[in-house]
Design a protein around this motif. Structure first.
Motif, PDB file in Angstrom:
ATOM      1  N   VAL A  35       2.815  27.934 -73.627  1.00 53.41           N
ATOM      2  CA  VAL A  35       1.760  27.628 -74.600  1.00 53.41           C
ATOM      3  C   VAL A  35       1.003  26.370 -74.188  1.00 53.41           C
ATOM      4  O   VAL A  35      -0.231  26.316 -74.249  1.00 53.41           O
ATOM      5  CB  VAL A  35       2.351  27.470 -76.012  1.00 53.41           C
ATOM      6  CG1 VAL A  35       1.277  26.975 -76.992  1.00 53.41           C
ATOM      7  CG2 VAL A  35       2.936  28.793 -76.501  1.00 53.41           C
ATOM      8  N   ALA A  36       1.744  25.348 -73.770  1.00 51.00           N
ATOM      9  CA  ALA A  36       1.101  24.105 -73.339  1.00 51.00           C
ATOM     10  C   ALA A  36       0.214  24.343 -72.122  1.00 51.00           C
ATOM     11  O   ALA A  36      -0.899  23.806 -72.025  1.00 51.00           O
ATOM     12  CB  ALA A  36       2.160  23.044 -73.031  1.00 51.00           C
ATOM     13  N   GLN A  37       0.680  25.154 -71.197  1.00 47.60           N
ATOM     14  CA  GLN A  37      -0.089  25.447 -70.001  1.00 47.60           C
ATOM     15  C   GLN A  37      -1.354  26.238 -70.338  1.00 47.60           C
ATOM     16  O   GLN A  37      -2.391  26.104 -69.671  1.00 47.60           O
ATOM     17  CB  GLN A  37       0.758  26.238 -69.002  1.00 47.60           C
ATOM     18  CG  GLN A  37       0.069  26.590 -67.700  1.00 47.60           C
ATOM     19  CD  GLN A  37      -0.348  25.375 -66.883  1.00 47.60           C
ATOM     20  OE1 GLN A  37       0.146  24.274 -67.098  1.00 47.60           O
ATOM     21  NE2 GLN A  37      -1.258  25.571 -65.935  1.00 47.60           N
ATOM     22  N   ALA A  38      -1.294  27.035 -71.413  1.00 47.86           N
ATOM     23  CA  ALA A  38      -2.433  27.857 -71.810  1.00 47.86           C
ATOM     24  C   ALA A  38      -3.430  27.099 -72.678  1.00 47.86           C
ATOM     25  O   ALA A  38      -4.430  27.672 -73.120  1.00 47.86           O
ATOM     26  CB  ALA A  38      -1.947  29.095 -72.558  1.00 47.86           C
ATOM     27  N   GLY A  39      -3.182  25.810 -72.929  1.00 44.53           N
ATOM     28  CA  GLY A  39      -4.147  24.995 -73.646  1.00 44.53           C
ATOM     29  C   GLY A  39      -3.819  24.692 -75.079  1.00 44.53           C
ATOM     30  O   GLY A  39      -4.571  23.991 -75.765  1.00 44.53           O
ATOM     31  N   GLY A  40      -2.678  25.195 -75.580  1.00 44.98           N
ATOM     32  CA  GLY A  40      -2.252  24.863 -76.932  1.00 44.98           C
ATOM     33  C   GLY A  40      -1.213  23.751 -76.888  1.00 44.98           C
ATOM     34  O   GLY A  40      -1.053  23.067 -75.881  1.00 44.98           O
ATOM     35  N   ILE A  41      -0.517  23.565 -77.997  1.00 48.39           N
ATOM     36  CA  ILE A  41       0.578  22.597 -78.047  1.00 48.39           C
ATOM     37  C   ILE A  41       1.879  23.374 -78.135  1.00 48.39           C
ATOM     38  O   ILE A  41       2.112  24.109 -79.100  1.00 48.39           O
ATOM     39  CB  ILE A  41       0.437  21.644 -79.251  1.00 48.39           C
ATOM     40  CG1 ILE A  41      -0.845  20.808 -79.102  1.00 48.39           C
ATOM     41  CG2 ILE A  41       1.654  20.732 -79.376  1.00 48.39           C
ATOM     42  CD1 ILE A  41      -1.101  19.863 -80.264  1.00 48.39           C
ATOM     43  N   GLY A  42       2.707  23.251 -77.108  1.00 49.96           N
ATOM     44  CA  GLY A  42       3.984  23.950 -77.073  1.00 49.96           C
ATOM     45  C   GLY A  42       5.057  23.116 -77.749  1.00 49.96           C
ATOM     46  O   GLY A  42       5.091  21.897 -77.599  1.00 49.96           O
ATOM     47  N   VAL A  43       5.929  23.791 -78.485  1.00 47.18           N
ATOM     48  CA  VAL A  43       6.939  23.076 -79.268  1.00 47.18           C
ATOM     49  C   VAL A  43       8.326  23.656 -79.029  1.00 47.18           C
ATOM     50  O   VAL A  43       8.553  24.857 -79.187  1.00 47.18           O
ATOM     51  CB  VAL A  43       6.604  23.125 -80.776  1.00 47.18           C
ATOM     52  CG1 VAL A  43       7.652  22.359 -81.577  1.00 47.18           C
ATOM     53  CG2 VAL A  43       5.216  22.544 -81.032  1.00 47.18           C
ATOM     54  N   ILE A  44       9.244  22.786 -78.681  1.00 48.90           N
ATOM     55  CA  ILE A  44      10.654  23.135 -78.512  1.00 48.90           C
ATOM     56  C   ILE A  44      11.385  22.836 -79.811  1.00 48.90           C
ATOM     57  O   ILE A  44      11.204  21.772 -80.398  1.00 48.90           O
ATOM     58  CB  ILE A  44      11.280  22.315 -77.361  1.00 48.90           C
ATOM     59  CG1 ILE A  44      10.644  22.715 -76.022  1.00 48.90           C
ATOM     60  CG2 ILE A  44      12.790  22.488 -77.318  1.00 48.90           C
ATOM     61  CD1 ILE A  44      11.009  21.790 -74.876  1.00 48.90           C
ATOM     62  N   SER A  45      12.186  23.763 -80.267  1.00 45.04           N
ATOM     63  CA  SER A  45      12.985  23.528 -81.473  1.00 45.04           C
ATOM     64  C   SER A  45      14.300  22.869 -81.089  1.00 45.04           C
ATOM     65  O   SER A  45      15.031  23.364 -80.222  1.00 45.04           O
ATOM     66  CB  SER A  45      13.268  24.834 -82.209  1.00 45.04           C
ATOM     67  OG  SER A  45      14.184  24.612 -83.264  1.00 45.04           O
ATOM     68  N   ALA A  46      14.610  21.751 -81.748  1.00 46.83           N
ATOM     69  CA  ALA A  46      15.831  21.011 -81.421  1.00 46.83           C
ATOM     70  C   ALA A  46      17.056  21.532 -82.155  1.00 46.83           C
ATOM     71  O   ALA A  46      18.184  21.216 -81.772  1.00 46.83           O
ATOM     72  CB  ALA A  46      15.646  19.524 -81.748  1.00 46.83           C
ATOM     73  N   VAL A  47      16.860  22.326 -83.201  1.00 42.65           N
ATOM     74  CA  VAL A  47      18.012  22.761 -83.980  1.00 42.65           C
ATOM     75  C   VAL A  47      18.912  23.669 -83.149  1.00 42.65           C
ATOM     76  O   VAL A  47      18.478  24.672 -82.603  1.00 42.65           O
ATOM     77  CB  VAL A  47      17.566  23.470 -85.282  1.00 42.65           C
ATOM     78  CG1 VAL A  47      16.751  24.717 -84.999  1.00 42.65           C
ATOM     79  CG2 VAL A  47      18.776  23.817 -86.132  1.00 42.65           C
ATOM     80  N   GLY A  48      20.147  23.264 -82.995  1.00 39.87           N
ATOM     81  CA  GLY A  48      21.125  24.048 -82.244  1.00 39.87           C
ATOM     82  C   GLY A  48      20.774  24.250 -80.794  1.00 39.87           C
ATOM     83  O   GLY A  48      21.271  25.177 -80.147  1.00 39.87           O
TER      84      GLY A  48
END
Length: 360
Positions: A35-48
């Motif tokens: 997503v970040a590479q495609a121009g958006g904001i990529g988000v990783i979930s930290a839960v578990g």
């Protein structure tokens, strides 16, 4: 309609799309990096997030910290110039530790929800990380803005508004969700924009409001932008992408949903309602069946293992692997509309084209 960029603090995303954080193991480096590479904001979930590491049963906190470091590094390799965030639930017992680990590992933005992150600015130190609380009401936005201003002279860099059609844990009552008595996203957006305006004026700082929950098409995005949102948060549509970190069986559960009747509101052991794909496991729970359970993770402050019908961590890990006899998949209200698995780039291109088709 011309597609606006999304500026948060010193960062600007080419497309005004934030990929929602999905745990356990649904949005990690594969999806966030794409997503970040495609121009958006990529988000990783930290839960578990450390569920896949062999040392998770030795020291859970250390395993999760190492996993955050690993996943951010991998995502950064996929998107060297992209914007990467980490979504951290306030209800997680090691919230402070995971925030600091994310900052040290190079996260650009910390997204914090499932509770009010009133002390989040105290964890930032001298870093340039941006802070974006996730809320579901104007009241919550006001509480956070006021607390941050009073205690830390800090104004949120952005605010994510999650409406009642979102997936996962939701900041609404079961009655609001099931009976449709709650406010829709458009109404909530206007209320939040009005709530943050005095804090923008007092600080001289713009607070972008990012609207999410049920956002499906480019037309949906364009509509919310016209209503005053600076960007949107989307999660469900990214599940059925090639790069999503979930198993193929997890993605197929979305593809197999036929209509709204295949989604249900559940009462999670976390203490919040949630929206999920209906399946046999959840049917057993709704019928009062006791799922043999013991607490392996002690992950959430609000969970009471002795009273819970199942361990939320265990069932979400099982679901991530496609083992639905032992778990279930959280999903947004439009999950049944997913009909094919596409690449993130193809999805982003489709959304951008649809936005441009909307009259200015």
């Amino acid at each position: 309609m011309r597609i606006p960029s999304l500026t948060i603090g010193h960062l600007t995303a080419h497309l005004p799309i934030v990929q929602g954080g999905m745990g356990v193991g649904i949005s990690m480096s594969g999806l966030a990096g794409a997503v970040a590479q495609a121009g958006g904001i990529g988000v990783i979930s930290a839960v578990g997030i450390g569920f896949y590491r062999p040392d998770i049963n030795v020291d859970k906190v250390k395993a999760n910290i190492k996993a955050i470091q690993e996943q951010l590094q991998l995502a950064r390799q996929k998107a060297p110039k992209g914007i990467l965030g980490v979504n951290i639930m306030v209800a997680i017992r090691e919230f402070d530790e995971l925030v600091r680990a994310s900052i040290n590992a190079g996260a650009d933005i910390i997204f914090a929800g499932a509770g009010l992150p009133t002390d989040l600015p105290s964890l930032v130190g001298n870093s340039k990380v941006l802070l974006a609380p996730i809320i579901s009401s104007a009241k919550a936005a006001t509480v956070i803005c006021r607390a941050w201003a009073k205690r830390y002279s800090y104004t949120p860099d952005a605010i994510v508004l999650e409406g009642p059609l979102a997936g996962g844990h939701l900041g609404f009552s079961v009655e609001e969700l099931e009976e449709g008595h709650g406010k829709d996203l458009s109404t909530l957006l206007q209320e939040v924009l009005a709530a943050v305006a005095p804090f923008e004026e007092a600080s001289g700082k713009t607070i972008p409001v990012i609207a999410g929950g049920g956002v499906w098409s480019g037309a949906d995005i364009a509509s919310l932008l016209k209503q005053g949102a600076s960007g949107v948060q989307m999660a469900t549509r990214f599940v059925t992408t090639v790069e999503c970190d979930a198993s193929l069986k997890f993605k197929e559960a979305y593809l197999n949903a036929q209509g709204p009747e295949d989604l249900m509101i559940i009462r999670s052991p976390v203490g919040m309602p949630g929206r999920a794909l209906a399946n046999q496991f959840l049917k057993m729970v709704s019928q009062g069946a006791t799922i043999p359970n013991h607490c392996d993770y002690t992950c959430l402050k609000t969970c009471k293992p002795a009273e819970a019908p199942y361990c939320i961590a265990n069932v979400l890990i099982a679901a991530q692997k496609g083992e639905f006899e032992h778990g279930f998949a959280f999903a947004g209200a439009n999950a049944w509309r997913c009909k094919e698995i596409v690449t993130v780039q193809a999805l982003m291109d489709e959304l951008a084209a649809e936005i441009e088709e909307v009259p200015a």
